[in-house]
Scaffold this motif. Structure first.
Motif, short mmCIF file in Angstrom:
data_model
loop_
_atom_site.label_atom_id
_atom_site.label_comp_id
_atom_site.label_asym_id
_atom_site.label_seq_id
_atom_site.Cartn_x
_atom_site.Cartn_y
_atom_site.Cartn_z
N LEU A 271 -29.47 1.76 80.50
CA LEU A 271 -28.18 1.68 81.18
C LEU A 271 -27.94 2.90 82.06
CD1 LEU A 271 -25.50 0.10 81.49
CD2 LEU A 271 -24.58 1.55 79.67
N VAL A 272 -28.16 4.09 81.51
CA VAL A 272 -27.92 5.31 82.28
C VAL A 272 -28.85 5.37 83.48
CG1 VAL A 272 -28.12 7.83 82.23
CG2 VAL A 272 -26.96 6.63 80.37
N ARG A 273 -30.10 4.98 83.28
CA ARG A 273 -31.05 5.01 84.40
C ARG A 273 -30.65 4.00 85.48
NH1 ARG A 273 -33.95 8.83 86.69
NH2 ARG A 273 -35.96 8.09 87.48
N LEU A 274 -30.23 2.81 85.06
CA LEU A 274 -29.79 1.79 86.01
C LEU A 274 -28.61 2.30 86.84
CD1 LEU A 274 -29.66 -1.09 87.20
CD2 LEU A 274 -28.38 -1.77 85.15
N GLY A 275 -27.58 2.80 86.15
CA GLY A 275 -26.41 3.29 86.86
C GLY A 275 -26.72 4.46 87.76
N SER A 276 -27.57 5.37 87.30
CA SER A 276 -27.93 6.56 88.08
C SER A 276 -28.65 6.17 89.36
CB SER A 276 -28.80 7.49 87.25
OG SER A 276 -28.13 7.92 86.09
N LEU A 277 -29.59 5.23 89.26
CA LEU A 277 -30.36 4.84 90.44
C LEU A 277 -29.50 4.05 91.42
CD1 LEU A 277 -33.79 3.92 88.81
CD2 LEU A 277 -33.29 5.84 90.32
N LEU A 278 -28.60 3.23 90.93
CA LEU A 278 -27.67 2.54 91.83
C LEU A 278 -26.80 3.55 92.56
CD1 LEU A 278 -26.51 -0.53 89.69
CD2 LEU A 278 -27.99 -0.56 91.70
N GLY B 136 -19.35 8.60 71.64
CA GLY B 136 -20.74 8.21 71.84
C GLY B 136 -21.56 9.28 72.54
N LYS B 137 -22.87 9.18 72.36
CA LYS B 137 -23.78 10.13 73.00
C LYS B 137 -24.05 9.80 74.45
CE LYS B 137 -26.09 11.34 68.67
NZ LYS B 137 -27.37 11.38 67.91
N LEU B 138 -23.77 8.56 74.84
CA LEU B 138 -24.04 8.16 76.22
C LEU B 138 -23.24 9.00 77.22
CD1 LEU B 138 -24.68 4.69 77.64
CD2 LEU B 138 -22.83 6.00 78.66
N ARG B 139 -22.02 9.33 76.86
CA ARG B 139 -21.17 10.07 77.80
C ARG B 139 -21.76 11.42 78.17
NH1 ARG B 139 -18.11 13.95 75.20
NH2 ARG B 139 -18.22 13.90 72.92
N GLU B 140 -22.58 11.97 77.27
CA GLU B 140 -23.20 13.26 77.55
C GLU B 140 -24.35 13.14 78.54
OE1 GLU B 140 -24.47 14.62 73.76
OE2 GLU B 140 -22.45 14.60 72.87
N VAL C 38 -18.74 -6.22 86.69
CA VAL C 38 -18.68 -5.49 85.42
C VAL C 38 -19.94 -5.84 84.63
CG1 VAL C 38 -17.43 -5.12 83.27
CG2 VAL C 38 -16.18 -5.46 85.39
N TYR C 39 -20.63 -4.82 84.14
CA TYR C 39 -21.88 -4.98 83.39
C TYR C 39 -21.63 -4.56 81.94
CZ TYR C 39 -26.95 -4.55 82.48
OH TYR C 39 -28.23 -4.68 82.00
N LEU C 40 -21.80 -5.49 81.02
CA LEU C 40 -21.47 -5.30 79.62
C LEU C 40 -22.77 -5.11 78.83
CD1 LEU C 40 -19.00 -8.33 79.59
CD2 LEU C 40 -18.45 -5.92 80.08
N ASN C 41 -23.00 -3.90 78.32
CA ASN C 41 -24.34 -3.51 77.87
C ASN C 41 -24.65 -3.82 76.41
OD1 ASN C 41 -26.83 -2.22 78.82
ND2 ASN C 41 -26.40 -0.68 77.24
N ASP C 42 -23.65 -4.15 75.60
CA ASP C 42 -23.90 -4.40 74.18
C ASP C 42 -22.89 -5.42 73.67
OD1 ASP C 42 -21.49 -2.80 73.01
OD2 ASP C 42 -22.48 -1.35 74.30
N PRO C 43 -23.13 -5.99 72.50
CA PRO C 43 -22.25 -7.08 72.03
C PRO C 43 -20.77 -6.70 71.93
CG PRO C 43 -24.29 -7.08 70.77
CD PRO C 43 -24.32 -5.85 71.63
N ARG C 44 -20.46 -5.52 71.39
CA ARG C 44 -19.05 -5.12 71.34
C ARG C 44 -18.50 -4.86 72.75
NH1 ARG C 44 -20.98 -2.75 66.65
NH2 ARG C 44 -21.74 -0.97 67.87
N GLY C 45 -19.39 -4.40 73.63
CA GLY C 45 -18.99 -4.19 75.02
C GLY C 45 -18.62 -5.48 75.72
N VAL C 46 -19.25 -6.59 75.31
CA VAL C 46 -18.91 -7.90 75.89
C VAL C 46 -17.45 -8.22 75.59
CG1 VAL C 46 -19.37 -10.38 75.77
CG2 VAL C 46 -21.28 -8.75 75.79
N LEU C 47 -17.03 -7.99 74.34
CA LEU C 47 -15.64 -8.27 73.97
C LEU C 47 -14.68 -7.29 74.64
CD1 LEU C 47 -13.78 -10.04 72.30
CD2 LEU C 47 -14.10 -8.47 70.38
N LEU C 48 -15.00 -6.00 74.58
CA LEU C 48 -14.12 -5.00 75.18
C LEU C 48 -13.98 -5.22 76.68
CD1 LEU C 48 -12.50 -2.33 75.21
CD2 LEU C 48 -14.69 -1.13 75.45
#
Length: 363
Positions: free
Chosen positions: A19-26, A41-45, A83-93
């Motif tokens: 996900l981070v690589r996809l967003g960064s390259l876009l 979460g660790k992703l924000r870092e 909007v790109y929903l990367n995980d199952p809970r993210g789909v609901l959120l």
């Protein structure tokens, strides 16, 4: 294009790397990108914020009304086109947060097991990106409409492997083994992944207990809830001094290039992005046939590029590892593996294919 990515995961795994690589390259290519991530979460870092890439957070794992309100406010302010929903809970959120906004939504599906709540995908996902054909088949079996499914393979930074000095890589591996007081001057096996039950690391330890008369040391990279259990299992099998568990490392490419055999014992796997890294590194591979792994190691044309065994079969895994240790050149087409990694599983191809799905929704 303006794209919002939603992730509720607290831990760092293959899906978050992609996900981070996809967003960064876009972002690097001129698209405007918003990351919506858990504040815990660790992703924000790892998000590289800048002029075209921003980060907003929500509390917890996205289950509370406060999370939905925070995410909705961020989407209203950013006004994404997709909007790109990367995980199952993210789909609901992300689905709830974007209700009534008329924004096309893409859900990623990475796991190779039946979907527990297919209804939320049918309700909130206009397209579902599956990381392998096997995952797409499971989505169809779970009742998701076939016309919404698209297969986009994960990617890797395959070009950087050509720049790695093999002598330097071998020295780095030897230094790591020495630092953990492992045996010297023996073949090095390496596996990497989140330390969870489904990754099959316990099966690998059982397999290696059948090879105690052979010369080897295992580097088991990763963190997770099974760490203590795996360390205890290694000790109980008499392997404690031959199994090194250094945790998470950010120099995986270097270590792969200095390794003798890469082993991937997964029991359930959507695709296996770490196997793509091993292919790009040109290291002999032993893996299971779980999920989408055959799509990597058993391509439609030509012979297999590594040895594959049934998931959960410690005896077969031990036999395959022993065969590669005996004669790695006869059991691994590393040149072809590198070529396939460059042709089919680069980050550039992953980004291009994902952007094509986004453009399809906006057409």
């Amino acid at each position: 294009m303006r794209v919002a990515f939603v992730s509720t995961e607290r831990d760092w795994g293959g899906g978050e790397v992609q996900l981070v690589r996809l967003g960064s390259l876009l972002s690097e290519r001129g698209d405007e990108v918003l990351f919506l991530a858990s504040a815990a979460g660790k992703l924000r870092e790892a998000v590289p914020t800048g002029a075209t890439c921003t980060l907003r957070t929500f509390p917890g794992r996205g289950r509370s009304p406060w999370s939905w309100l925070r995410a909705r406010a961020a989407l209203r302010a950013f006004r994404p086109q997709v909007v790109y929903l990367n995980d199952p809970r993210g789909v609901l959120l992300g689905g709830l947060a974007s209700l009534g906004m008329g924004i096309p939504r893409i859900a990623a599906r990475r796991a190779a097991f039946p979907i527990r709540s297919p209804g939320k995908y049918r309700r909130f996902a206009d397209r579902i990106i599956c990381v392998s054909k096997q995952v797409a088949a499971i989505c169809r079996e779970s009742g998701l409409p076939a016309e919404r499914l698209r297969v986009v393979y994960d990617g890797a930074d395959v070009e950087r492997y050509a720049e790695i000095d093999r002598a330097e890589a071998a020295a780095a591996v030897r230094s790591l083994v020495d630092a953990h007081r492992g045996p010297s001057d023996v073949p090095v096996l390496l596996t990497a992944g989140k330390l969870t039950e489904c990754k099959g690391h316990h099966v690998l330890l059982d397999a290696l207990s059948r090879l105690v008369d052979r010369r080897w040391v295992l580097i088991l990279l990763g963190e997770g809830e099974r760490r203590e259990a795996l360390a205890s299992r290694a000790a109980a099998l008499g392997l404690a001094d031959r199994v090194i568990m250094p945790g998470f490392r950010d120099d995986l490419p270097l270590l792969l290039c200095g390794t003798d055999v890469f082993v991937f014992p997964s029991l359930q796997e959507g695709l296996g992005s770490t196997v793509i890294e091993a292919m790009a590194a040109g290291v002999p591979i032993v893996a299971t046939t779980a999920g989408g792994l055959p799509e990597l190691l058993q391509p439609d044309e030509g012979p297999p590029i590594g040895l594959s065994v049934p998931p959960g079969d410690a005896e077969a895994l031990a036999t395959a590892i022993g065969a590669v240790l005996d004669d790695p050149e006869s059991h691994a087409d590393t040149r072809r593996a590198r070529e396939l990694a460059r042709q089919r599983f680069s980050f550039d191809r992953m980004v291009g294919d994902t952007r094509a799905v986004m453009a399809e929704l906006l057409a």
